[in-house]
Design an enzyme around this catalytic site. Structure first.
Site, PDB file in Angstrom:
ATOM      1  N   ARG A 134       0.819  -1.221   0.000  1.00  0.00           N
ATOM      2  CA  ARG A 134       0.000   0.000   0.000  1.00  0.00           C
ATOM      3  C   ARG A 134       0.850   1.268   0.000  1.00  0.00           C
ATOM      4  O   ARG A 134       0.435   2.294  -0.539  1.00  0.00           O
ATOM      5  CB  ARG A 134      -0.931  -0.014   1.229  1.00  0.00           C
ATOM      6  CG  ARG A 134      -1.968   1.115   1.239  1.00  0.00           C
ATOM      7  CD  ARG A 134      -2.897   0.969   2.432  1.00  0.00           C
ATOM      8  NE  ARG A 134      -4.032   1.878   2.407  1.00  0.00           N
ATOM      9  CZ  ARG A 134      -4.288   2.780   3.355  1.00  0.00           C
ATOM     10  NH1 ARG A 134      -3.506   2.876   4.420  1.00  0.00           N
ATOM     11  NH2 ARG A 134      -5.351   3.558   3.249  1.00  0.00           N
ATOM     12  N   ILE A 164      -7.284   7.687  -0.562  1.00  0.00           N
ATOM     13  CA  ILE A 164      -7.177   6.239  -0.747  1.00  0.00           C
ATOM     14  C   ILE A 164      -8.054   5.677   0.370  1.00  0.00           C
ATOM     15  O   ILE A 164      -7.986   6.118   1.510  1.00  0.00           O
ATOM     16  CB  ILE A 164      -5.711   5.766  -0.642  1.00  0.00           C
ATOM     17  CG1 ILE A 164      -5.573   4.254  -0.896  1.00  0.00           C
ATOM     18  CG2 ILE A 164      -5.076   6.121   0.692  1.00  0.00           C
ATOM     19  CD1 ILE A 164      -4.092   3.780  -0.955  1.00  0.00           C
ATOM     20  N   SER A 165      -8.931   4.723   0.043  1.00  0.00           N
ATOM     21  CA  SER A 165      -9.872   4.215   1.045  1.00  0.00           C
ATOM     22  C   SER A 165      -9.113   3.518   2.181  1.00  0.00           C
ATOM     23  O   SER A 165      -7.997   3.035   2.008  1.00  0.00           O
ATOM     24  CB  SER A 165     -10.834   3.209   0.418  1.00  0.00           C
ATOM     25  OG  SER A 165     -11.563   3.796  -0.632  1.00  0.00           O
ATOM     26  N   GLN A 166      -9.779   3.454   3.331  1.00  0.00           N
ATOM     27  CA  GLN A 166      -9.246   2.729   4.488  1.00  0.00           C
ATOM     28  C   GLN A 166      -9.099   1.246   4.115  1.00  0.00           C
ATOM     29  O   GLN A 166      -9.991   0.692   3.452  1.00  0.00           O
ATOM     30  CB  GLN A 166     -10.260   2.899   5.619  1.00  0.00           C
ATOM     31  CG  GLN A 166      -9.860   2.299   6.922  1.00  0.00           C
ATOM     32  CD  GLN A 166     -10.958   2.469   7.968  1.00  0.00           C
ATOM     33  OE1 GLN A 166     -11.842   3.327   7.831  1.00  0.00           O
ATOM     34  NE2 GLN A 166     -10.900   1.668   9.007  1.00  0.00           N
ATOM     35  N   PRO A 167      -8.027   0.576   4.523  1.00  0.00           N
ATOM     36  CA  PRO A 167      -7.848  -0.840   4.179  1.00  0.00           C
ATOM     37  C   PRO A 167      -9.059  -1.709   4.541  1.00  0.00           C
ATOM     38  O   PRO A 167      -9.460  -2.584   3.760  1.00  0.00           O
ATOM     39  CB  PRO A 167      -6.606  -1.254   4.976  1.00  0.00           C
ATOM     40  CG  PRO A 167      -5.811   0.015   5.063  1.00  0.00           C
ATOM     41  CD  PRO A 167      -6.827   1.113   5.193  1.00  0.00           C
TER      42      PRO A 167
END
Ligand code: SAH
Length: 218
Positions: A40, A66-69
């Site tokens: 990431r 960037i979206s949260q994992p």
């Protein structure tokens, strides 16, 4: 600037993140494996190198994130990805989610409406690893009629409603996963397209996404 070196330290932090995702309820071994395999920190500015594996969203420019994992894992798990499926993603952003789908062996078609973010991905060397991703600059509400139908569609921005043109571009039996805006909160929805074009709905947890906006920018 990005750091494109994957050290033992990065791998160790990634392993911890995967353990956290499992503890938060992600059960798909395929999803967890893909998230372990894709570094990431490659998708973020080097300023975020030390914190890239925290379970948080981060800025990627143009007011986008960037979206949260956990969110990436949750949406990917709901999509039930199989090798060689054709998947349309709306909201390329950093291309992290697109690379997770590609790592799982899908053919990925991804659309971004922000010219700058689209251009950033043109120069991102890591994507050479995934010739199975095609990048498009356009409005996700329109989809990609030329490449339809798709087995799966994933929207990674908060949709005001289920976009009708995307339903049209889904195969019968195909799934679409999208966060739908309900008074500023977004609830995860999965639809399954039925014979005749209608669809079944399954509702899941609440999340927080940037809005899905009409038209192109730039
Ligand atoms: N999947 C991304 C998350 C990006 S956030 C990642 O892994 O990094 C959502 C993205 O959707 C933003 O980049 C935003 O510009 C884009 N977006 C919003 N509305 C859109 C639309 N109508 N068509 C295409 N992209 C859109």
């Amino acid at each position: 600037m990005r750091i494109l070196e994957d050290t033992y330290q990065h791998k160790g932090l990634r392993k911890k993140l995967i353990d956290q995702l499992r503890a938060k309820g992600i059960t798909s071994a395929l999803v967890l494996e893909a998230m372990y395999n894709v570094p990431r920190h490659f998708f973020l500015d080097s300023a975020f190198d030390k914190i890239a594996y925290e379970d948080r969203a981060f800025p990627i420019g143009q007011d986008q994130t960037i979206s949260q994992p956990y969110t990436v894992a949750y949406q990917t798990q709901l999509l039930n990805v199989h090798r060689s499926e054709k998947i349309l993603e709306i909201g390329t952003g950093s291309a992290y989610q697109a690379c997770i789908l590609a790592e799982m062996g899908a053919w990925v078609f991804t659309i971004e409406r922000q010219r700058k973010l689209f251009d950033n991905n043109k120069n991102f060397s890591y994507k050479a690893k995934y010739p199975n991703i095609k990048f498009f600059y356009g409005d996700g509400f329109e989809g990609l009629p030329t490449f339809a139908p798709f087995n799966k569609i994933l929207i990674t921005a908060a949709a005001p409603f289920v976009p009708p043109k995307l339903v049209e571009q889904l195969k019968i039996g195909g799934l679409m996963v999208l966060p739908v805006d309900e008074d500023g909160k977004q609830r995860m929805l999965r639809i399954t397209k039925k014979v005749g074009g209608d669809y079944d709905e399954e509702w899941f947890d609440y999340f927080s996404f940037v809005p899905m906006l009409k038209g192109k920018n730039g």
